[in-house]
Design a protein around this motif. Structure first.
Motif, PDB file in Angstrom:
ATOM      1  N   SER A  87      26.280 -39.963 -12.448  1.00  0.00           N
ATOM      2  CA  SER A  87      26.339 -39.398 -11.133  1.00  0.00           C
ATOM      3  C   SER A  87      25.889 -40.247 -10.174  1.00  0.00           C
ATOM      4  O   SER A  87      25.849 -41.006  -8.325  1.00  0.00           O
ATOM      5  CB  SER A  87      28.155 -38.335 -10.772  1.00  0.00           C
ATOM      6  N   SER A 100      32.438 -36.735  -7.140  1.00  0.00           N
ATOM      7  CA  SER A 100      32.403 -36.218  -8.860  1.00  0.00           C
ATOM      8  C   SER A 100      32.433 -34.835  -8.671  1.00  0.00           C
ATOM      9  O   SER A 100      32.011 -34.900  -8.111  1.00  0.00           O
ATOM     10  CB  SER A 100      30.859 -37.294  -9.317  1.00  0.00           C
ATOM     11  N   ASP A 132      33.857 -42.343 -16.313  1.00  0.00           N
ATOM     12  CA  ASP A 132      32.226 -41.459 -16.450  1.00  0.00           C
ATOM     13  C   ASP A 132      32.647 -40.839 -18.310  1.00  0.00           C
ATOM     14  O   ASP A 132      34.019 -40.510 -18.400  1.00  0.00           O
ATOM     15  CB  ASP A 132      32.554 -40.568 -15.491  1.00  0.00           C
TER      16      ASP A 132
HETATM   17 MG    MG Z   1      28.700 -36.784 -13.218  1.00  0.00          MG
END
Ligand code: MG
Ligand code: GTP
Length: 461
Positions: A87, A100, A132
């Motif tokens: 992130s 995030s 992700d």
């Molecule tokens: Mg992350």
């Protein structure tokens, strides 16, 4: 489900407007195209000079304007262990703060989380999707860790293929979610690749453009980093892992791409924190012994990654995804469905013919199945009939047996009745005889008593 958010980029340039400048370069290329086409395609074509301005030289501008107004789309997949800096790197790359939340280390399996954002730089709009891997590398058994990633990538290809196969297609405004670049985060161990990394990259390399990066590169010494990089590259080669090759066939980018390829895998540092360096603010990570500047090429390869991923090769990544990876998926899928370009004699086979052949094959199979079912039905009916006849016979036999037993029982009862009636008659006779005897005896007794009385009376008198 993909979430879409609109994000404003901070003042610093990210480079997505490079998409626009790439189109500008394309314009130059397109301008020289007509004469090349004439030479390459046919000798019959005559080269004519125009006696005035016609206007089709604006075609490249029309393309640029159309693409700019449509906007672009780019999808990045971040594969890496929990907490490796995915992130932070995305925030640093795009100069903004994406949503995030940190993952826990106790996810039962790997899952993928996609979030979409609308970004704008100059007049270029970019729909960016960041996917992700949540929980990657946290399970004791990591054998299946790559599966959800492969499934996700395939699902995006499948969705695109389904849209393409529709009769009423809307690819023009279709939200393309196919992954254009996979940033593979390698842990800065200084050792070698983990087997999980090798297995995952091997499973993904035919499906996505893999760009390997060494995460948290500030935690590894400079000389060790150099050795680590060559170790990783040789391991990738010896295991046959195909990573994304920066294109060198186009002269505008050939030089930079060739120079940058040498630095793979890029050793990156992420940070959104601004530190004062000299009289300027710069993104950096501050330590008791010094400052690591994210955008300082002597400190890490962050700038190289941004240059390669966003400013130079974004369009090539998109193109490779469509022409190489999606094409492979589409081909395999259509072949799996029985579509072919040629017949067994290597003659061209049209879609119509394939359809007819498939239809006939299907109808043939259907007919065969119907016949089989009919035969099965007749057989079952016969079997059932035989079973019923057998049951009927059994019932008849049981009925006869019961009838016979009943008659025998009835006969026995009648015989018993006759016997009992005889016994009753005998008994009645014996009873009558006994009663007769008894009454005779009583009579005789009373006559005797009278005689005795008379005798007594006579003696007294
Ligand atoms: Mg992350
Ligand atoms: P999950 O989403 O929870 O899997 O984590 P992530 O991979 O997104 O990592 P994240 O960016 O949240 O960073 C985790 C921690 O690592 C944070 O404390 C970051 O500050 C730190 N971090 C991120 N990038 C770097 C880096 O380049 N170097 C160092 N030393 N630390 C970093």
């Amino acid at each position: 489900m993909v979430q879409t958010n609109t994000v404003a980029l901070s003042a610093l340039s990210v480079g997505i407007d490079g998409e626009h400048s790439r189109w500008e370069k394309q314009k130059t290329k397109i301008r020289v195209l007509p004469s090349q086409v004439r030479q390459a395609t046919s000798d019959d074509l005559r080269n004519l000079s125009l006696s005035g301005h016609v206007g089709f030289d604006s075609l490249p501008d029309q393309l640029v304007n159309k693409s700019t107004s449509q906007g672009f789309c780019f999808n990045i997949l971040c594969v890496g262990e929990t907490g490796i800096g995915k992130s932070t790197l995305m925030d640093t790359l795009f100069n903004t703060k994406f949503e995030s939340e940190p993952a826990t280390h106790n996810e039962p399996g790997v899952r993928l989380k996609a979030r979409s954002y609308e970004l704008q730089e100059s007049n270029v709009r970019l729909k960016l999707t960041i996917v992700d891997t949540v929980g990657f590398g946290d399970q004791i058994n990591k054998d299946d860790s790559y599966k959800p990633i492969v499934e996700y990538i395939d699902a995006q290809f499948e969705a695109y293929l389904q849209e393409e196969l529709k009769i009423k297609r809307s690819l023009f405004n279709y939200h393309d979610t196919r992954i254009h670049a996979c940033l593979y985060f390698i842990a800065p161990t200084g050792h070698s690749l983990k087997s999980l990394d090798l297995v995952t990259m091997k499973k993904l390399d035919s499906k996505v453009n893999i760009i390997p990066i060494i995460a948290k590169a500030d935690t590894i010494a400079k000389n060790e980093l150099h050795k680590f990089k060559s170790k990783i590259m040789s391991e990738l080669v010896s295991n046959g892992v195909q990573i994304y090759q920066f294109p060198t066939d186009e002269e505008t980018v050939a030089e930079i791409n060739a120079t940058m390829s040498v630095h793979l895998p890029f050793a990156v540092v992420g940070s959104t924190e601004e530190v004062k360096i000299g009289n300027k603010m710069a993104k950096a990570r501050q330590y008791p012994w010094g400052v690591v500047q994210v955008e300082n090429e002597n400190h890490c390869d962050f700038v190289k990654l941004r240059e390669m991923l966003i400013r130079v090769n974004m369009e090539d990544l998109r193109e490779q995804t469509h022409t190489r990876h999606y094409e492979l998926y589409r081909r395999c899928k259509l072949e799996e469905m029985g579509f072919k370009d040629t017949d067994p004699d290597s003659k061209p086979f049209s879609l119509q013919e394939t359809y007819e052949a498939k239809r006939n094959e299907f109808l043939g199979e259907l007919q065969k199945k119907e016949d089989e079912m009919r035969q099965m039905f007749v057989m079952r009916v016969k079997e059932k009939e035989a079973e019923l006849k057998e049951a009927e016979k059994d019932l008849h036999e049981k009925f006869d047996h019961l009838k016979r037993t009943h008659q025998e029982e009835k006969k026995k009862v009648e015989e018993k009745k006759v016997q009992l009636e005889e016994e009753l008659n005998n008994f009645q006779k014996k009873k009558a005889a006994a009663q007769l005897l008894q009454s005779q005896a009583q009579q005789a007794g009373s006559q005797q008593t009278k005689k005795d009385k008379d005798k007594k009376n006579a003696s007294f008198t």
